[in-house]
Write a protein that holds these residues in place. Sequence first.
Motif, PDB file in Angstrom:
ATOM      1  N   THR A  67      27.229   6.674  34.747  1.00 32.46           N
ATOM      2  CA  THR A  67      27.607   5.335  34.819  1.00 32.46           C
ATOM      3  C   THR A  67      28.791   4.952  35.462  1.00 32.46           C
ATOM      4  O   THR A  67      28.841   4.190  36.333  1.00 32.46           O
ATOM      5  N   ILE A  68      29.731   5.792  35.232  1.00 32.39           N
ATOM      6  CA  ILE A  68      31.030   5.364  35.925  1.00 32.39           C
ATOM      7  C   ILE A  68      31.339   5.934  37.537  1.00 32.39           C
ATOM      8  O   ILE A  68      32.342   5.708  37.897  1.00 32.39           O
ATOM      9  N   VAL A  77      26.265  -2.291  39.714  1.00 35.02           N
ATOM     10  CA  VAL A  77      27.420  -1.519  38.973  1.00 35.02           C
ATOM     11  C   VAL A  77      27.123  -2.196  37.429  1.00 35.02           C
ATOM     12  O   VAL A  77      27.104  -1.493  36.229  1.00 35.02           O
ATOM     13  N   GLY A  78      27.412  -3.624  37.263  1.00 31.10           N
ATOM     14  CA  GLY A  78      27.118  -4.308  36.104  1.00 31.10           C
ATOM     15  C   GLY A  78      26.069  -3.764  35.350  1.00 31.10           C
ATOM     16  O   GLY A  78      26.190  -3.666  33.988  1.00 31.10           O
ATOM     17  N   ALA A  79      25.004  -3.783  36.112  1.00 32.83           N
ATOM     18  CA  ALA A  79      23.466  -3.493  35.289  1.00 32.83           C
ATOM     19  C   ALA A  79      23.740  -2.187  34.576  1.00 32.83           C
ATOM     20  O   ALA A  79      23.093  -1.960  33.591  1.00 32.83           O
ATOM     21  N   ARG A  80      24.343  -1.168  35.283  1.00 35.01           N
ATOM     22  CA  ARG A  80      24.347   0.213  34.642  1.00 35.01           C
ATOM     23  C   ARG A  80      25.096   0.157  33.221  1.00 35.01           C
ATOM     24  O   ARG A  80      24.905   0.992  32.446  1.00 35.01           O
ATOM     25  N   TYR A  81      26.297  -0.582  33.489  1.00 32.89           N
ATOM     26  CA  TYR A  81      27.062  -0.603  32.192  1.00 32.89           C
ATOM     27  C   TYR A  81      26.162  -1.407  31.042  1.00 32.89           C
ATOM     28  O   TYR A  81      26.426  -1.068  29.862  1.00 32.89           O
ATOM     29  N   ALA A  82      25.738  -2.503  31.581  1.00 34.21           N
ATOM     30  CA  ALA A  82      24.694  -3.142  30.478  1.00 34.21           C
ATOM     31  C   ALA A  82      23.592  -2.464  29.985  1.00 34.21           C
ATOM     32  O   ALA A  82      23.513  -2.540  28.993  1.00 34.21           O
ATOM     33  N   ASP A  83      22.990  -1.530  30.743  1.00 36.55           N
ATOM     34  CA  ASP A  83      21.971  -0.731  30.601  1.00 36.55           C
ATOM     35  C   ASP A  83      22.555   0.143  29.301  1.00 36.55           C
ATOM     36  O   ASP A  83      21.847   0.636  28.402  1.00 36.55           O
ATOM     37  N   PHE A  84      23.414   0.832  29.774  1.00 35.81           N
ATOM     38  CA  PHE A  84      24.337   1.944  28.764  1.00 35.81           C
ATOM     39  C   PHE A  84      24.480   1.347  27.547  1.00 35.81           C
ATOM     40  O   PHE A  84      24.201   1.740  26.398  1.00 35.81           O
TER      41      PHE A  84
END
Length: 284
Positions: free
Chosen positions: A232-233, A196-203
Amino acid sequence: MHDEITQAAEGTPAGPQPRPQSLMFALFGSYVLEEGLGHVYSGSIIDVLARAGVGEHAVRSTLTRMVNRGLLQRQRHGRRMYFGLTAQTAEILMDGKRRLWQTGAVNDDWDGTWTLLGFSLPESWQRQRHDLRSRLTWSGFGALYSGLWIAPGDIDASALVSELGLAAHVKIFHARADDATDIGLMIRDTWDLAGVGARYADFEQRWSGWPGTGADDPLGVRLRVISEWLDTIRTDPRLPAGHLPADWPARAAQETFHRIARQTEAPARRMAGELLETTPVQVP
């Protein structure tokens, strides 16, 4: 026009191309549901989604699949085909609207409660099990054990269970954890925090530098950023911020999303108004 659209699509941040259906939801949610429009001419849908980098064949195939799945309804006027919302899709888009603009990605106000949902389905009910798990994930649940799912806060899970026709097979509880329970450990065991954190960081990494070039198309950018943010969410359970790493990237990513949404809102709406050809049919 084709060169202009291609250039605009290339001006958006590099990254995975959003799924055409996600972009379709972003388009209908932003400029059909909210504006109370009727059915939209397929040619204008093709023109708009081209600005987000989707080709005509992919748009037509997506429209057909969505009609077959009951997500859109189709009307013919002369030689032209128009597409509008079904009641099911209007409900999906309203839920997405709440997640985008009201709920937020950071849970700062958790009250210490949990919603527990236990289920036992026949082995042959693979589709029902998949649908239930998908809906639970979207609603913030994680698998505590194979048939016992948990989500932070007071979640109205009875509605989604009833919609799936599974009320007789599901038990729902609302509770607080005992002091002996290590909530931080439970969260790490139940949810994929790293993913989950990686998706936010990538965005955040891909969108924080926008605007990039003068070629950016506000409508194409807005559809892409809304589509990517929803994706992402979608798998984020909005876990209590106090039990997440101090550098949790959701907050910065959310600020970037809202900044781009504000900057593109007015010009994108004007452009959509010029491009979308509709019929005066009321949305369900």
